[in-house]
Design a protein around this motif. Structure first.
Motif, PDB file in Angstrom:
ATOM      1  N   ASP A   1       0.880  -1.075   0.203  1.00 29.39           N
ATOM      2  CA  ASP A   1      -0.047  -0.166  -0.102  1.00 29.39           C
ATOM      3  C   ASP A   1       0.799   1.452   0.029  1.00 29.39           C
ATOM      4  O   ASP A   1       0.212   2.398   0.049  1.00 29.39           O
ATOM      5  CB  ASP A   1      -0.961  -0.123   1.269  1.00 29.39           C
ATOM      6  CG  ASP A   1      -0.148   0.106   2.499  1.00 29.39           C
ATOM      7  OD1 ASP A   1       0.852  -0.578   2.748  1.00 29.39           O
ATOM      8  OD2 ASP A   1      -0.788   0.883   3.663  1.00 29.39           O
TER       9      ASP A   1
ATOM     10  N   CYS B   1       1.090  -4.394   6.402  1.00 26.54           N
ATOM     11  CA  CYS B   1      -0.148  -4.503   5.261  1.00 26.54           C
ATOM     12  C   CYS B   1       0.297  -5.709   4.327  1.00 26.54           C
ATOM     13  O   CYS B   1       1.685  -6.160   4.241  1.00 26.54           O
ATOM     14  CB  CYS B   1       0.035  -3.277   4.516  1.00 26.54           C
ATOM     15  SG  CYS B   1      -1.343  -2.249   5.281  1.00 26.54           S
TER      16      CYS B   1
ATOM     17  N   CYS C   1      -5.310  -1.081   5.044  1.00 26.77           N
ATOM     18  CA  CYS C   1      -4.447  -1.174   3.838  1.00 26.77           C
ATOM     19  C   CYS C   1      -4.966  -0.981   2.718  1.00 26.77           C
ATOM     20  O   CYS C   1      -4.259  -0.875   1.760  1.00 26.77           O
ATOM     21  CB  CYS C   1      -3.760  -2.532   4.004  1.00 26.77           C
ATOM     22  SG  CYS C   1      -2.936  -3.020   5.569  1.00 26.77           S
ATOM     23  N   ALA C   2      -6.274  -0.555   2.500  1.00 26.82           N
ATOM     24  CA  ALA C   2      -7.029  -0.401   0.988  1.00 26.82           C
ATOM     25  C   ALA C   2      -7.748   0.766   1.309  1.00 26.82           C
ATOM     26  O   ALA C   2      -8.549   0.826   2.302  1.00 26.82           O
ATOM     27  CB  ALA C   2      -7.517  -1.642   0.484  1.00 26.82           C
ATOM     28  N   LYS C   3      -8.220   1.390   0.056  1.00 25.43           N
ATOM     29  CA  LYS C   3      -9.186   2.442   0.082  1.00 25.43           C
ATOM     30  C   LYS C   3     -10.355   1.940   0.696  1.00 25.43           C
ATOM     31  O   LYS C   3     -10.870   0.917   0.178  1.00 25.43           O
ATOM     32  CB  LYS C   3      -9.217   3.054  -1.174  1.00 25.43           C
ATOM     33  CG  LYS C   3      -9.996   4.446  -1.411  1.00 25.43           C
ATOM     34  CD  LYS C   3      -9.837   4.754  -2.748  1.00 25.43           C
ATOM     35  CE  LYS C   3     -10.830   6.079  -2.772  1.00 25.43           C
ATOM     36  NZ  LYS C   3     -11.083   6.732  -4.183  1.00 25.43           N
TER      37      LYS C   3
END
Length: 278
Positions: free
Chosen positions: A171, A199, A235-237
């Motif tokens: 990320d 992550c 760890c992600a949008k």
């Protein structure tokens, strides 16, 4: 060449996405001193499963030709096979800077009990692996030692001395090294549990601590926690940080783990505990 291939750093397996940023904040630190010890020993691993796309993992040089990592970095449980090649880049600084160059691993080993595990707990306890390089990297002469920590030493880490995890999370910008340190939360005979932020891509990162005044690897980072939709926390949008109290974890270095890393070809009672996959 490296930069173009790294445009395709993408996760392959669900078991490579179970990592989390544990709240209340993301405390990872970008490490740019990648030519200095111990960060020059932290390796970005690129894995090609036959489609010419590099998928990232992390590892650590524990000797001139030995790289410690996670077993699931070297053997895909979904595909039931290893990558066709693994590229090792110690001290990688960013997308384009490889201070010590790269090498393709000559050999790779994972525990037999990782592949043949009959339970998730057995597989978790054996999620470590070893790469053997064709030759040493010029310019690197000091390595993170692997140490079998005693229960008393781990209790001291719980009391205040930090654990550090350093690796290459997906990320963050391609090829950038990130680290975070926290206290050990608890331990079992085979696992270490902590709130160190990680992550996807951190798989295989060394978990190290200062013991007797010297840094030493006491574990291998492998797994964490997912949100209700099966995504890595933070760890992600569109994801949030993991609630305080939830823990990431790794394999604890035991006498058996250390022996297998010293000699992956050793035979115990007529059978090798490690399987060569590369």
């Amino acid at each position: 060449m490296h930069a173009a291939l790294d445009l395709f750093d993408v996760p392959l397996d669900a078991d490579e996405r179970d990592y989390a940023l544990v709240g209340p904040g993301d405390n990872r630190v970008h490490e740019n001193r990648t030519e200095r010890f111990p960060y020059n020993t932290i390796c970005h691993l690129g894995r090609d499963f036959g489609d010419n796309l590099w998928r990232g993992c992390s590892g650590a040089l524990i000797g001139p030709r030995r790289v410690l990592t996670a077993a699931h970095c070297l053997y895909s449980l979904r595909l039931r096979r290893p990558p066709v090649r693994v590229r090792v880049a110690p001290g990688r600084a960013d997308r384009d800077r490889f201070p010590f160059g790269t090498l393709l691993a000559a050999e790779g080993y994972v525990p037999r009990r990782f592949i043949e595990a009959r339970s998730a707990a057995e597989r978790q306890a054996n999620d470590y692996g070893l790469l053997v390089l064709p030759r040493p990297f010029p310019g690197i002469s000091r390595f993170l030692p692997v140490r079998v920590p005693t229960d008393e030493e781990l209790k001291q880490l719980k009391a205040g001395a930090p654990l550090t995890v350093a690796g290459y999370p997906a990320d963050r910008p391609v090829g950038s090294l990130w680290r975070h340190s926290e206290r050990l939360s608890r331990f079992t005979p085979q696992r270490l549990l902590y709130t160190v932020d990680t992550c996807p891509g951190h798989s295989g990162s060394p978990v190290w601590a200062t013991l007797a005044g010297r840094p030493a690897v006491v574990g291998i980072h492998t797994s964490g926690i997912l949100d209700e939709r099966g995504r890595s926390y933070g760890c992600a949008k569109g994801t949030v940080l993991a609630p305080p109290g939830m823990l990431n974890s790794g394999v604890r270095v035991t006498a058996n783990v250390a022996a297998n890393l010293r000699d992956p070809r050793r035979v115990v009672q007529g059978r090798s505990p490690m399987i060569r996959v590369l």
